[in-house]
Design an enzyme around this catalytic site. Structure first.
Site, PDB file in Angstrom:
ATOM      1  N   ARG A   1      36.484   3.264  27.499  1.00 48.77           N
ATOM      2  CA  ARG A   1      35.867   4.326  26.699  1.00 48.77           C
ATOM      3  C   ARG A   1      34.740   4.943  27.506  1.00 48.77           C
ATOM      4  NH1 ARG A   1      36.167   4.180  21.166  1.00 48.77           N
ATOM      5  NH2 ARG A   1      34.031   4.924  21.048  1.00 48.77           N
TER       6      ARG A   1
ATOM      7  N   SER B   1      27.380   8.020  29.981  1.00 47.90           N
ATOM      8  CA  SER B   1      28.593   8.514  30.623  1.00 47.90           C
ATOM      9  C   SER B   1      28.649   8.107  32.099  1.00 47.90           C
ATOM     10  CB  SER B   1      28.673  10.035  30.482  1.00 47.90           C
ATOM     11  OG  SER B   1      27.585  10.613  31.118  1.00 47.90           O
ATOM     12  N   SER B   2      29.857   8.122  32.646  1.00 43.84           N
ATOM     13  CA  SER B   2      30.112   7.788  34.058  1.00 43.84           C
ATOM     14  C   SER B   2      29.593   6.401  34.439  1.00 43.84           C
ATOM     15  CB  SER B   2      29.491   8.826  35.001  1.00 43.84           C
ATOM     16  OG  SER B   2      29.877  10.117  34.620  1.00 43.84           O
ATOM     17  N   ARG B   3      29.487   5.517  33.471  1.00 42.81           N
ATOM     18  CA  ARG B   3      29.013   4.139  33.706  1.00 42.81           C
ATOM     19  C   ARG B   3      27.554   4.079  34.178  1.00 42.81           C
ATOM     20  NH1 ARG B   3      32.643   3.616  30.562  1.00 42.81           N
ATOM     21  NH2 ARG B   3      34.400   2.229  30.831  1.00 42.81           N
ATOM     22  N   LEU B   4      26.813   5.168  33.989  1.00 41.25           N
ATOM     23  CA  LEU B   4      25.392   5.164  34.370  1.00 41.25           C
ATOM     24  C   LEU B   4      24.570   4.775  33.139  1.00 41.25           C
ATOM     25  CD1 LEU B   4      25.203   8.307  36.699  1.00 41.25           C
ATOM     26  CD2 LEU B   4      25.535   5.903  37.291  1.00 41.25           C
TER      27      LEU B   4
END
Ligand SMILES: Cc1cc2nc3c(=O)[nH]c(=O)nc-3n(C[C@H](O)[C@H](O)[C@H](O)COP(=O)(O)O)c2cc1C
Length: 214
Positions: free
Chosen positions: A11, A191-194
């Site tokens: 997700r 978002s973007s795993r940040l």
């Protein structure tokens, strides 16, 4: 097992953010704020936390327990002192508790030392529990091996009869623990795993705040 296609399950998180200018200087206040939101989001058991313990030899184990109180000192939960977790805590008092609130895309971790709460406090909570739960505590030596389901069911019926119409006493082996945290981490999915990770660390009775890399 490949039919589950675990590799493509992911997700993207974007519901919220956790920034230094908005967090509380006290982690318990921050937790209280997030807990309110977790509760309001409709999560079934927002007070369920995964509690990890380790034996003296360092073998870890974890399981869910319910948070029953949080105060300025720590997190209180109740269990059987003779259970596996009770034995682990006897040998090694360090533990870690983790909340995962999926609807909020958040996790919170508490790491610290665990102590038994006072007998009076355990008793007061035990007496507030429903009769069936009190009997359940008398019927089960938690984590011990039993021959079959009937074994515990028949013990439950025996105890129900024994204490029918009476105040059920707290079993000697049952009570509360308090996890007194030294480190508390708040994680907010981004978002973007940040992701945002804010860590509170206690030293000299003061909380210092650091941001951790996601
Ligand atoms: C949602 C949920 C809540 C639970 N709450 C508790 C609890 O508050 N206390 C407890 O002793 N066990 C609770 N359990 C059961 C534990 O996960 C575990 O099976 C049990 O405590 C024995 O663990 P142990 O053998 O590692 O000591 C709960 C389980 C679930 C799934």
């Amino acid at each position: 097992m490949n039919e589950h296609d675990f590799r493509s399950m992911r997700r993207n998180y974007g519901k919220s953010e956790l920034v230094e200018t908005q967090i509380s200087p006290n982690p318990f206040d921050q937790f209280s704020h997030w807990f309110k939101e977790a509760k309001a989001s409709g999560i079934l058991e927002p007070n369920a936390m995964s509690l990890a313990t380790a034996s003296k030899s360092g073998h870890p184990r974890n399981r869910i327990v319910l948070l029953k109180e949080i105060n300025a000192t720590g997190l209180v939960f109740f269990t059987n002192y003779l259970s596996q977790k009770g034995q682990d805590l006897e040998e090694n008092p360090y533990a870690s508790a983790l909340f995962f609130w999926d609807k909020e895309e958040r996790q919170v971790r508490f790491d610290g030392k665990v102590e038994k709460i006072s007998r009076e406090e355990s008793e007061a909570y035990f007496l507030s529990r429903p009769f069936e739960s009190q009997i359940g505590a008398h019927a089960s030596i938690q984590s011990s091996t039993i021959p079959n389901r009937e074994f515990v069911e028949s013990k439950y019926e025996d105890m129900k009869e024994k204490y029918s119409g009476q105040i059920v006493p707290i079993p000697d082996y049952w009570g509360g623990y308090i996890l007194i945290p030294e480190v508390i981490e708040f994680w907010q999915g981004r978002s973007s795993r940040l992701h945002d990770r804010i860590e509170y660390k206690k030293s000299n009775n003061q909380w210092t705040i650091n941001r951790l890399s996601p």
